[in-house]
Structures are given as structure tokens and as C-alpha cells.
Design an enzyme around this catalytic site. Structure first.
Site, PDB file in Angstrom:
ATOM      1  CE  LYS A   1      -6.216   0.333   9.412  1.00 56.60           C
ATOM      2  NZ  LYS A   1      -4.763  -0.449   9.503  1.00 56.60           N
TER       3      LYS A   1
ATOM      4  CE1 TYR B   1     -14.034  22.436 -16.702  1.00 55.32           C
ATOM      5  CE2 TYR B   1     -14.747  19.975 -14.885  1.00 55.32           C
ATOM      6  CZ  TYR B   1     -14.265  21.780 -15.469  1.00 55.32           C
ATOM      7  OH  TYR B   1     -14.629  22.918 -14.433  1.00 55.32           O
TER       8      TYR B   1
ATOM      9  NE  ARG C   1       3.167  -1.546   6.436  1.00 51.05           N
ATOM     10  CZ  ARG C   1       1.760  -1.728   6.581  1.00 51.05           C
ATOM     11  NH1 ARG C   1       1.036  -1.433   5.873  1.00 51.05           N
ATOM     12  NH2 ARG C   1       0.707  -1.921   7.557  1.00 51.05           N
TER      13      ARG C   1
ATOM     14  CG  MET D   1     -13.939  19.822  -6.614  1.00 51.18           C
ATOM     15  SD  MET D   1     -13.147  21.190  -6.571  1.00 51.18           S
ATOM     16  CE  MET D   1     -11.543  21.102  -7.128  1.00 51.18           C
TER      17      MET D   1
HETATM   18  C1  LIG Z   1      -4.993  -1.645   9.329  1.00 50.40           C
HETATM   19  C2  LIG Z   1      -4.478  -3.038  10.167  1.00 50.40           C
HETATM   20  C3  LIG Z   1      -5.183  -4.128  10.152  1.00 50.40           C
HETATM   21  C4  LIG Z   1      -6.813  -3.852   9.398  1.00 50.40           C
HETATM   22  O1  LIG Z   1      -6.667  -4.765   8.387  1.00 50.40           O
HETATM   23  P1  LIG Z   1      -8.071  -4.941   7.473  1.00 50.40           P
HETATM   24  O2  LIG Z   1      -7.542  -6.047   6.362  1.00 50.40           O
HETATM   25  O3  LIG Z   1      -9.126  -4.158   7.979  1.00 50.40           O
HETATM   26  O4  LIG Z   1      -8.680  -6.437   8.142  1.00 50.40           O
HETATM   27  C5  LIG Z   1      -5.414  -5.309  10.964  1.00 50.40           C
HETATM   28  N1  LIG Z   1      -3.810  -4.662  11.685  1.00 50.40           N
HETATM   29  C6  LIG Z   1      -2.886  -3.294  11.301  1.00 50.40           C
HETATM   30  C7  LIG Z   1      -1.704  -3.724  11.969  1.00 50.40           C
HETATM   31  C8  LIG Z   1      -3.185  -2.563   9.988  1.00 50.40           C
HETATM   32  O5  LIG Z   1      -2.545  -2.270   9.836  1.00 50.40           O
END
Ligand SMILES: *Cc1c(COP(=O)(O)O)cnc(C)c1O
Length: 340
Positions: free
Chosen positions: A34, A235, A122, A282
Site C-alpha cells: 500500500k 528561515y 479501528r 522546501m
Molecule cells: C499496513 C498493514 C499491515 C502491514 O503492517 P507492517 O507493520 O508494515 O508490517 C498488515 N495488516 C494490515 C491490516 C495493515 O493495514
């Protein structure tokens, strides 16, 4: 040299995947790619991970899954986050994506992994309904695998008791930290993100867990000058020289993902560790030098011993957020993929 040179080492990525496969025992490894593979490049990483033995891919959104599907026609792709519309679900169905579902409404005609609430609070179902035929997997996500194994074990016990009757379904719970430290979290598959990139899920030195950073980031000294006592750089005049002081200006800044809160961290200039001084702009930042160095001297921002974990500590964040923020697009950087 380009102002911002990013190198992604797929050889290192493969070695990390193999290290995690060993830690995973009999469980499959699904590579979490992701957010553009945590800044590393989703398609490159996915191909290398599959080549090294990963059995599937995980993303956060259906559009990410669709983009992966264009490249990987048959591999399993699991979308971990919620769909944003029924149109998206229709696209996911047509593309053969699998969906993590955290509410009672289970879409038809698509392979579903039910996400169970065990303590992350969550997304997740607090009770497991009788799973319809669409359901192929049961999953949960651990809130503290990196920091509090006791709480993680309590989550796993809850998961075990909710899913015991359904062990014919694929069960999965482990992220990278759990894969490395909590053998009881393995079940049928582990979902590894951060560790495949050679980043430590514990924000310690990744080599402690046999991991090699995949991303390196280089720039150079574009300008070198000596500040006289009372002169400042940047800055807000947040860095004022007390004595004659050499500084170098590096042409990378927060617009490239070198965050503004990295003041004080160390980068490697030539062979030496040097502090980032003053406010990060930046498009540039300053380093303190202990002597005059030539313009053009290479500056390592990440990789080759400069750890994202150390930068994260300086910035009060985690390595994940740092690499996700590195700007790798052609307007700001030259990105090279190697396989060493
Ligand atoms: C992002 C995610 C992972 C991966 O977690 P890492 O700590 O990067 O290994 C695994 N399961 C879910 C549901 C996630 O959202």
C-alpha cells in the site's frame, strides 16, 4: 549528480522477504505494498516480492488493487481498507480482488476476508456472523505487536476464540512485528509491510532482525560557505554560528520529503556524519561541516548506514512515515531501480 537520487534495491527486498519467510514458518507471506509500497514503488516491489516467494499482495484501497491487477493478472490481491462506493466494489469484483470487510454487509461475488475486532478498535466486527460462501478468510490486526506483546497476545487469544470453529478458512493476524516476534500470530498467512523494505517495525536498527534497507537517497553539496560569528542560515535564523563555521547547502527540502522536523538529524557528507542545521526549506537544507568541503561532495540522506529509524527519532515519528513521504516523481527526483 541529480539533486535528489533515489535508489530502490530489489535484491535487498528479496533478501528481506526470504528472511521473513523463514520467520513465518509454514505460513504464507503476503507482501503489503500500500501507499506506493511505503514510498518504494508499488509495481517494482510487488514483482520482486512475488519472485522471492510471497504468495499474495495487500493494498489499502481498491484503486491501488486495480493498478496492481493491470500488472499481475493472476496473483491474489487483498484490499485491506474499506471500499468507498458500490461502484468501487463492482470494479473490485470484475478485477478479482479480495476484500477485507468489517461490517455485516458482505458483498456478493467477491472473495471476502472478515476483519474481526480484537482490540485495535479501528475497523472490525465484534461478533463473527455465520460466514456466507463469499468468506474465504478471517483476519484481525494487532495494535501493539511492536511495543506490547502482552496486549498482542490478548488480542490473539480473542481472535483464536472467535475463529476456532472456522479453522477451515484462512486465518491471518500478523504484521511485520508479529511475524518477527510472536510465533503464535502466524496462522495461515502473515501480512508483512515495513520489514520487507528493510525498515525495523521496532524502530531499532533493522540489521538486528537481519533486515537490509531497500531505499537509499542521495544528494550533494550544491554550495559551501563559511558563516562568521553571529551569522545564521535559513528561515527564522534558528541556527546562528558562534564561531567561524563551514556549512553546506543541500538542494533537497521538505518538498522532496526531507521533512521540516528533521533539523538535528545526521546525514553523511563525503564519509562523515554531519548534523542538519537550521530550518529545512522546501527545496534545500543546511549541514554543519567541520571543514571546507568541495561543492559536489555526495550527501547520503538515507541508506548506506543512514537509518530512517534515526531520522524518525529526530522527527518524533516512525520510519514508515518518513519513507512514505519521500517524493520520487520525475519532477523532483531521479529514481533508479537496481537488483544487487
Ligand atoms: C499496513 C498493514 C499491515 C502491514 O503492517 P507492517 O507493520 O508494515 O508490517 C498488515 N495488516 C494490515 C491490516 C495493515 O493495514
Amino acid at each position: 549528480m541529480h539533486r535528489s537520487e533515489i535508489t530502490v534495491d530489489l535484491g535487498a527486498l528479496r533478501r528481506n522477504v526470504r528472511t521473513l519467510l523463514r520467520a513465518a514458518g509454514d505460513a504464507q507471506l503476503w507482501a503489503v505494498v500500500k501507499a506506493n509500497a511505503y514510498g518504494h514503488g508499488m509495481v517494482d516491489v510487488a514483482g520482486a516480492a512475488l519472485g522471492a516467494g510471497a504468495s499474495g499482495l495487500c493494498v489499502a484501497t481498491i484503486p491501488e488493487g486495480l493498478a496492481l491487477r493491470d500488472e499481475f493478472r493472476v496473483q491474489r490481491i487483498l484490499v485491506l481498507g474499506p471500499a468507498s462506493s458500490s461502484r468501487e466494489v463492482a470494479h473490485a469484483r470484475a478485477a478479482g480482488l479480495e476484500l477485507a470487510i468489517a461490517d455485516e454487509e458482505i458483498p456478493e461475488g467477491v472473495r471476502v476476508h472478515l476483519k474481526l475486532e480484537t482490540g485495535m478498535n479501528r475497523y472490525g466486527l465484534s461478533e463473527l456472523p455465520a460466514p456466507p460462501a463469499e468468506v474465504v478468510g478471517l483476519m484481525t490486526h494487532l495494535a501493539t505487536a511492536d511495543t506490547d506483546p502482552e496486549f498482542a497476545r490478548a488480542q490473539l487469544e480473542r481472535f483464536e476464540s472467535m475463529t476456532r470453529m472456522h479453522s477451515q478458512l484462512e486465518r491471518h493476524a500478523a504484521n511485520s512485528a508479529a511475524t518477527l516476534r510472536l510465533p503464535e500470530a502466524r496462522y495461515d498467512a502473515v501480512r508483512c509491510g515495513v520489514a520487507i523494505y528493510g525498515l525495523s517495525p521496532f524502530n531499532t536498527d533493522p540489521t538486528d532482525d537481519g533486515l537490509e534497507p531497500v531505499l537509499s537517497w542521495q544528494s550533494f553539496l550544491a554550495h559551501v560557505k563559511q558563516l562568521q560569528p553571529g551569522e545564521s542560515t535559513g528561515y527564522g535564523r534558528r541556527y546562528v554560528a558562534e564561531e567561524p563555521t563551514w556549512i553546506g547547502i543541500v538542494p533537497v527540502g521538505y518538498g522532496d520529503g526531507f521533512r521540516r522536523d528533521l533539523t538535528g538529524t545526521e546525514v553523511r557528507v563525503g564519509g562523515e556524519l554531519c548534523p542538519v542545521v537550521g530550518t529545512i526549506s522546501m527545496d534545500s537544507f543546511a549541514v554543519g561541516l567541520d571543514r571546507e568541503l568541495p561543492v559536489g561532495t555526495p550527501v547520503v540522506l538515507l541508506g548506506h548506514g543512514i537509518l530512517a529509524e534515526n531520522h524518525a527519532r529526530a522527527a518524533g515519528t516512525i520510519n514508515y512515515e518518513l519513507t512514505c513521504g519521500v517524493e520520487t516523481g520525475p519532477l523532483r527526483a531521479r529514481r533508479t531501480v537496481i537488483d544487487a
